[in-house]
Motif scaffolding. Structure first.
Motif, PDB file in Angstrom:
ATOM      1  N   LEU A   1      -2.755   2.467   7.414  1.00 12.76           N
ATOM      2  CA  LEU A   1      -2.628   2.359   8.545  1.00 12.76           C
ATOM      3  C   LEU A   1      -4.344   1.694   9.231  1.00 12.76           C
ATOM      4  O   LEU A   1      -4.058   0.824  10.210  1.00 12.76           O
ATOM      5  N   ALA A   2      -4.502   1.649   8.707  1.00 10.11           N
ATOM      6  CA  ALA A   2      -5.986   0.837   8.616  1.00 10.11           C
ATOM      7  C   ALA A   2      -5.628  -0.316   7.816  1.00 10.11           C
ATOM      8  O   ALA A   2      -6.041  -1.582   8.851  1.00 10.11           O
ATOM      9  N   LEU A   3      -4.482  -0.529   7.213  1.00 15.59           N
ATOM     10  CA  LEU A   3      -4.453  -2.096   6.593  1.00 15.59           C
ATOM     11  C   LEU A   3      -3.575  -3.126   8.034  1.00 15.59           C
ATOM     12  O   LEU A   3      -3.817  -3.716   9.049  1.00 15.59           O
ATOM     13  N   ALA A   4      -2.477  -1.825   8.637  1.00 11.04           N
ATOM     14  CA  ALA A   4      -1.690  -2.623   9.499  1.00 11.04           C
ATOM     15  C   ALA A   4      -2.609  -2.703  10.308  1.00 11.04           C
ATOM     16  O   ALA A   4      -1.804  -3.150  11.451  1.00 11.04           O
TER      17      ALA A   4
ATOM     18  N   ILE B   1       7.700   8.870  11.390  1.00  7.89           N
ATOM     19  CA  ILE B   1       8.487   8.271  12.080  1.00  7.89           C
ATOM     20  C   ILE B   1       6.904   7.987  13.486  1.00  7.89           C
ATOM     21  O   ILE B   1       5.738   8.442  13.589  1.00  7.89           O
ATOM     22  N   GLU B   2       6.649   6.853  13.588  1.00  7.45           N
ATOM     23  CA  GLU B   2       5.883   6.271  15.026  1.00  7.45           C
ATOM     24  C   GLU B   2       4.239   6.874  13.840  1.00  7.45           C
ATOM     25  O   GLU B   2       3.350   6.874  14.677  1.00  7.45           O
ATOM     26  N   ASP B   3       4.377   6.735  12.236  1.00  7.68           N
ATOM     27  CA  ASP B   3       3.278   7.522  11.759  1.00  7.68           C
ATOM     28  C   ASP B   3       3.036   6.385  10.508  1.00  7.68           C
ATOM     29  O   ASP B   3       4.170   6.184  10.094  1.00  7.68           O
ATOM     30  N   ALA B   4       1.937   6.646  10.255  1.00  7.09           N
ATOM     31  CA  ALA B   4       1.881   6.161   7.965  1.00  7.09           C
ATOM     32  C   ALA B   4       0.480   7.731   7.938  1.00  7.09           C
ATOM     33  O   ALA B   4      -0.330   7.530   8.441  1.00  7.09           O
ATOM     34  N   PRO B   5       0.173   7.134   6.863  1.00  5.34           N
ATOM     35  CA  PRO B   5      -0.950   7.623   5.706  1.00  5.34           C
ATOM     36  C   PRO B   5      -2.152   7.127   6.437  1.00  5.34           C
ATOM     37  O   PRO B   5      -2.192   5.486   7.045  1.00  5.34           O
ATOM     38  N   PRO B   6      -3.301   7.448   6.372  1.00  2.00           N
ATOM     39  CA  PRO B   6      -4.402   6.479   7.004  1.00  2.00           C
ATOM     40  C   PRO B   6      -5.058   5.263   6.801  1.00  2.00           C
ATOM     41  O   PRO B   6      -5.306   5.007   7.142  1.00  2.00           O
TER      42      PRO B   6
ATOM     43  N   ALA C   1       1.133  -1.214   0.231  1.00  2.00           N
ATOM     44  CA  ALA C   1       0.057   0.070  -0.205  1.00  2.00           C
ATOM     45  C   ALA C   1       0.578   1.295   0.334  1.00  2.00           C
ATOM     46  O   ALA C   1       0.431   2.362  -0.925  1.00  2.00           O
ATOM     47  N   LEU C   2       2.507   1.266   0.830  1.00  2.00           N
ATOM     48  CA  LEU C   2       2.455   2.851   0.379  1.00  2.00           C
ATOM     49  C   LEU C   2       3.455   2.893  -0.537  1.00  2.00           C
ATOM     50  O   LEU C   2       3.323   3.610  -1.286  1.00  2.00           O
ATOM     51  N   ALA C   3       3.492   1.983  -1.627  1.00  3.15           N
ATOM     52  CA  ALA C   3       4.285   1.783  -2.763  1.00  3.15           C
ATOM     53  C   ALA C   3       3.721   2.170  -3.899  1.00  3.15           C
ATOM     54  O   ALA C   3       3.664   3.340  -4.275  1.00  3.15           O
ATOM     55  N   ASN C   4       2.036   1.850  -3.360  1.00  2.00           N
ATOM     56  CA  ASN C   4       1.409   2.536  -4.336  1.00  2.00           C
ATOM     57  C   ASN C   4       0.953   3.926  -3.963  1.00  2.00           C
ATOM     58  O   ASN C   4       0.781   5.038  -4.645  1.00  2.00           O
TER      59      ASN C   4
END
Length: 223
Positions: free
Chosen positions: A220-223, A212-217, A197-200
């Motif tokens: 995060l839903a997938l994680a 850092i200690e975060d990601a796009p919303p 998902a990050l690559a996309n």
């Protein structure tokens, strides 16, 4: 010899070989770039190896239906990497997610690259991206996972090859020495959804970003 009389293995080699030759021909005509024979052969062999590994996975009686992120030792962090590749534009995007033993995100990142010659180059760059990101965050005990068998096997192999990703394999092995512990292993695509998902996401934004200690919303839903 009639094509119908050719054994199944050679039949399987025909399509990617024609594809690789056509791609090489187009680069020569439209970009005036000549691909060496060994580069074309390496691409075909790598593609066939990846296709073979995927076929084995698909034929598995229980094809990782319940696969998910697995916890690890408290002293380790896990780096999951993936890459997307667009052959027409020769663009790639790599995604990296780093998590602790409880599955908490410690870092997330994506980077975009252009031009690149193949999807295998993109997947190798994803591994480099993951190691560099982990070093930037000062992690010393890591497990890296990728869903591309050929790249993982290339990293673990003690022999060298003449493919176009060889320089990246050398860089990855040298970077691995900078960790106290560094392990590489294959993971099925279904267990690598966050990195995918990050690559996309990188393709959509077309910029290099990290958290850092975060990601796009949506990640995060997938994680």
């Amino acid at each position: 010899m009639d094509f119908e009389q050719v054994d199944s293995k050679r039949k399987a080699q025909a399509a990617p070989t024609i594809w690789a030759l056509w791609f090489s021909r187009n680069r020569l005509i439209h970009e005036n770039k000549i691909q060496r024979e060994e580069v074309v052969i390496s691409f075909v062999l790598g593609y066939l190896a990846e296709l073979g590994s995927l076929s084995k996975t698909l034929n598995h009686p229980k094809p990782y239906a319940n696969s998910s992120w697995e916890p690890l030792s408290p002293s380790m962090v896990k780096i999951n990497v993936d890459a997307g590749f667009r052959s027409l534009s020769q663009e790639a995007s790599t995604g990296v997610v780093i998590r602790d033993c409880n599955g908490n995100i410690l870092g997330a990142s994506y980077r975009v690259y252009s031009p690149l010659s193949s999807v295998f180059t993109a997947e190798a760059l994803a591994c480099l991206h993951g190691l560099l990101f982990a070093l930037d965050l000062s992690f010393k005990n890591v497990i890296m996972e990728s869903d591309t068998r050929s790249v993982i096997f290339g990293i673990l192999s003690s022999t060298s090859d003449s493919s176009d990703i060889r320089p990246f394999m050398i860089d990855i092995k040298h970077l691995a020495l900078r960790f106290h512990e560094c392990y590489f292993r294959f993971t099925p695509r279904i267990s690598n959804k966050v990195a995918h998902a990050l690559a996309n996401h990188g393709f959509k934004k077309n910029v290099d970003l990290f958290w850092i200690e975060d990601a796009p919303p949506e990640v995060l839903a997938l994680a």
